[in-house]
Scaffold this active site. Structure first.
Site, PDB file in Angstrom:
ATOM      1  N   LYS A 163       0.776  -1.396   0.144  1.00 57.43           N
ATOM      2  CA  LYS A 163       0.404  -0.165   0.376  1.00 57.43           C
ATOM      3  C   LYS A 163       0.761   1.072   0.127  1.00 57.43           C
ATOM      4  CE  LYS A 163      -3.494   2.679   3.001  1.00 57.43           C
ATOM      5  NZ  LYS A 163      -4.652   2.515   3.833  1.00 57.43           N
ATOM      6  N   LYS A 179     -10.318  12.926   8.732  1.00 55.04           N
ATOM      7  CA  LYS A 179      -9.581  12.465   9.292  1.00 55.04           C
ATOM      8  C   LYS A 179      -9.336  13.469  10.240  1.00 55.04           C
ATOM      9  CE  LYS A 179      -6.373   8.581   8.246  1.00 55.04           C
ATOM     10  NZ  LYS A 179      -7.505   7.136   9.036  1.00 55.04           N
ATOM     11  N   ASP A 231     -12.193   6.958   3.333  1.00 55.98           N
ATOM     12  CA  ASP A 231     -11.321   6.631   4.449  1.00 55.98           C
ATOM     13  C   ASP A 231     -10.689   5.007   4.900  1.00 55.98           C
ATOM     14  OD1 ASP A 231      -9.008   7.575   5.742  1.00 55.98           O
ATOM     15  OD2 ASP A 231      -9.886   7.389   7.782  1.00 55.98           O
ATOM     16  N   ARG A 278      -7.521  -1.003   0.595  1.00 57.99           N
ATOM     17  CA  ARG A 278      -8.098  -1.676   0.381  1.00 57.99           C
ATOM     18  C   ARG A 278      -8.565  -1.105  -1.883  1.00 57.99           C
ATOM     19  NH1 ARG A 278     -12.473  -2.053   5.216  1.00 57.99           N
ATOM     20  NH2 ARG A 278     -11.202  -0.574   5.572  1.00 57.99           N
TER      21      ARG A 278
HETATM   22  N1  BES Z   1      -4.496   4.368   6.774  1.00 57.53           N
HETATM   23  C1  BES Z   1      -5.441   4.226   7.546  1.00 57.53           C
HETATM   24  C2  BES Z   1      -5.217   3.122   8.542  1.00 57.53           C
HETATM   25  C3  BES Z   1      -4.786   3.467  10.061  1.00 57.53           C
HETATM   26  C4  BES Z   1      -4.690   4.280  11.283  1.00 57.53           C
HETATM   27  C5  BES Z   1      -3.031   3.284  10.216  1.00 57.53           C
HETATM   28  C6  BES Z   1      -3.973   4.650  11.645  1.00 57.53           C
HETATM   29  C7  BES Z   1      -2.489   3.441  11.050  1.00 57.53           C
HETATM   30  C8  BES Z   1      -2.778   4.361  12.460  1.00 57.53           C
HETATM   31  C9  BES Z   1      -6.715   3.700   6.841  1.00 57.53           C
HETATM   32  O1  BES Z   1      -6.903   4.238   5.598  1.00 57.53           O
HETATM   33  C10 BES Z   1      -7.997   3.567   7.443  1.00 57.53           C
HETATM   34  O2  BES Z   1      -8.104   4.758   7.591  1.00 57.53           O
HETATM   35  N2  BES Z   1      -8.383   2.930   8.090  1.00 57.53           N
HETATM   36  C11 BES Z   1      -9.929   2.804   8.553  1.00 57.53           C
HETATM   37  C12 BES Z   1     -10.786   2.091   7.589  1.00 57.53           C
HETATM   38  C13 BES Z   1     -12.122   2.155   8.192  1.00 57.53           C
HETATM   39  C14 BES Z   1     -12.659   3.742   7.489  1.00 57.53           C
HETATM   40  C15 BES Z   1     -13.306   1.590   7.763  1.00 57.53           C
HETATM   41  C16 BES Z   1      -9.838   3.311   9.554  1.00 57.53           C
HETATM   42  O3  BES Z   1      -8.918   2.113  10.446  1.00 57.53           O
HETATM   43  O4  BES Z   1     -10.087   3.675  10.853  1.00 57.53           O
HETATM   44 ZN    ZN Z   2      -4.610   4.499   4.828  1.00 56.43          ZN
HETATM   45 MN    MN Z   3      -7.518   5.981   5.422  1.00 59.28          MN
END
Ligand code: BES
Ligand code: ZN
Ligand code: MN
Length: 479
Positions: free
Chosen positions: A245, A257, A327, A331
């Site tokens: 990724k 965010k 966000d 995936r």
């Molecule tokens: N890059 C983030 C995941 C992440 C969060 C990695 C904090 C390291 C520290 C990912 O793209 C993301 O934002 N995931 C969301 C998914 C949700 C919206 C289903 C998450 O984990 O909140």
């Molecule tokens: Zn991310």
């Molecule tokens: Mn994200």
């Protein structure tokens, strides 16, 4: 820093300081010298991570000896060696040593890994001399010819991991997708059997990568789809494929965010960085395998053309995806990358690496990599690689019962599955784009960053799991 090898006794080296490993019974590694009289008083007990600086030890040419703990004699493993080596060279460096000597602390390879990972610092963006800390100018490894070879392998692996750390740590205004491509080309320059492709968004459109492009659309920064092919094996031999990724900054997109801590999302390209670094290690070590590294690279931004919640896009295998939350972008870019990698390279094994979910951090914290695979064999291979290299994996479920959470009202599937089991539903989403058993998804969200410097780990990006994946690749090379 200059790094040299020698076959002199470590006690005879004419340097400012040497590193000596000590067990909990105060015996030294290979009984090279009796340090007991110097260690009986004080807090140092030879435990893993322990250290004590000694001056003017009888029978040693150098003025400083860094005694470092290897733990109990029967339990000392590669990980104790890495920690002890890093602790020792840093102790000498911080006490002004410019020339430092070291011998194998049990494994010459792990010793080198500890030294070069431990001495890594990310300070290239600091311009003031006052911010620069002391450095070692010359490092001498002493050992047999065989040990010197192992030492060089460990040094190479550490340097590749440091490459990953740097790419993950750099801020997104510098480390754009284009910069990733440039740095990759520079790193592989002069290496044999390597071909690098840096495809652009036009190419991705032709490939019908609607999921990848739906993320790239919100940003003015051009996206890239980077592919590294390495041919160290025979013609027609199936490759090992690594897919990472590469979100160079994750704002969340329209599903923005919160601002608190958002800067950490410069590291959302850690999977891509580890992918490139693993391929770099495979090529530098000249492993006799075929391998391919794939990194979809883009920012996730809330621009005027950005994807909006409930938009539906088509991935390159034709599946329609409802984008419930912009966000959950990792995936999306990985789905097209996985489809492309399977169909183009027909790999024997495919491993993806991603800082994919905050839920992974909640589940396992920073000590284990969440590992999803339908294959018991691949799981065993990863578990062994993790235990040897200290980058440990923990197997997570891929049960079809979780599939229900990502059913969509509008499309074939949606990109979120609610709060429960957030990292598992993310893995279930990826599974929809994979056709083979020997696939593993590594969610490194919890392990990618370290809160504080410790042992051979810096504060910041740690470059995981480059050591484990190079180890895995080397196993395919010898068999
Ligand atoms: N890059 C983030 C995941 C992440 C969060 C990695 C904090 C390291 C520290 C990912 O793209 C993301 O934002 N995931 C969301 C998914 C949700 C919206 C289903 C998450 O984990 O909140
Ligand atoms: Zn991310
Ligand atoms: Mn994200």
């Amino acid at each position: 820093m200059e790094a040299n090898t020698s076959n002199e006794s470590i006690l005879a080296l004419d340097v400012d300081g040497i590193v000596i490993g000590v067990y909990e019974d105060f015996s030294t590694i290979r009984d090279v010298i009796d340090l007991k009289p110097y260690l009986q008083i004080g807090k140092f007990k030879g435990k893993q991570g322990g250290k004590r600086l000694l001056f003017n030890v009888t029978g040693v040419k150098t003025p400083m000896v860094a005694a470092v703990g290897l733990g109990s004699k029967d339990k000392a493993d590669e990980e104790s060696v890495r920690i002890a080596a890093a602790t020792g060279v840093k102790l000498l460096r911080d006490n002004g040593a410019k020339r430092v000597g070291i011998a194998s602390l049990g494994s010459a390879k792990a010793t080198a890994e500890g030294v070069f990972l431990g001495l890594y610092r990310f300070d290239e963006l600091k311009t003031l001399d006052a911010d620069k800390r002391p450095t070692i100018e010359e490092l001498i490894f002493t050992g047999t010819e065989e040990e010197a070879r192992e030492w060089l392998i460990g040094k190479t692996i550490a340097e590749c991991q440091n490459f990953a750390r740097r790419m993950g740590e750099l801020p997104s205004n510098i480390a754009t997708p284009t910069y990733f491509v440039e740095q990759t080309k520079k790193a592989f320059d002069g290496l044999d059997n390597v071909k690098i492709h840096d495809y652009d968004e036009k190419w991705a459109e032709k490939q019908k990568m609607g999921a990848f492009l739906s993320v790239a659309k919100g940003s003015d920064e051009p996206a890239k789809f980077l592919v590294i092919e390495y041919k160290g094996g025979n013609d027609g031999e199936k490759p090992l494929a690594i897919v990472g990724k590469g979100i160079t900054f994750d704002t969340g997109g329209i599903s923005l965010k919160p601002s608190q801590g958002m800067g950490a999302m410069r590291g959302d390209c850690s999977g891509a960085a580890a992918t490139i670094a693993t391929l770099l290690g495979i090529a530098k070590l000249g492993l006799k395998i075929n391998a391919v590294g794939v990194a979809p690279l883009t920012e996730n931004m809330p621009g005027g053309h950005a994807t909006k919640p409930s938009d539906v896009v088509y991935a390159s295998n034709g599946k329609s995806i409802e984008i419930d939350n912009t966000d959950a972008e990792g995936r999306l870019i990985l789905s097209d990358a996985l489809v492309y990698t399977e169909k183009t390279y027909d790999p024997h094994t495919i491993i993806d690496i991603a800082t994919l979910t905050g839920a992974m951090m909640i589940a396992l914290g920073s000590h284990y990599i969440g590992t999803f695979t339908p294959s018991d064999d691949l799981w065993k291979e990863l578990e062994e690689a993790g235990n040897t290299t200290g980058e440990k994996f923990w197997r997570m479920p891929l049960d079809k019962k979780y599939k229900k959470q990502i059913e969509s009202q509008l499309a074939d599937i949606k990109n979120t599955g609610g709060r429960p089991a957030g990292s598992i539903t993310a893995a279930m989403f990826l599974k929809e784009f994979i056709g083979r058993d020997r696939w593993a998804h590594l969610d490194i969200a919890g392990v990618a960053w370290a809160e504080a410097e410790e042992g051979y780990k810096p504060k910041g990006n740690v470059g995981a799991p480059v050591r484990a994946l190079i180890h895995l690749a080397s196993k395919y090379s010898s068999s």
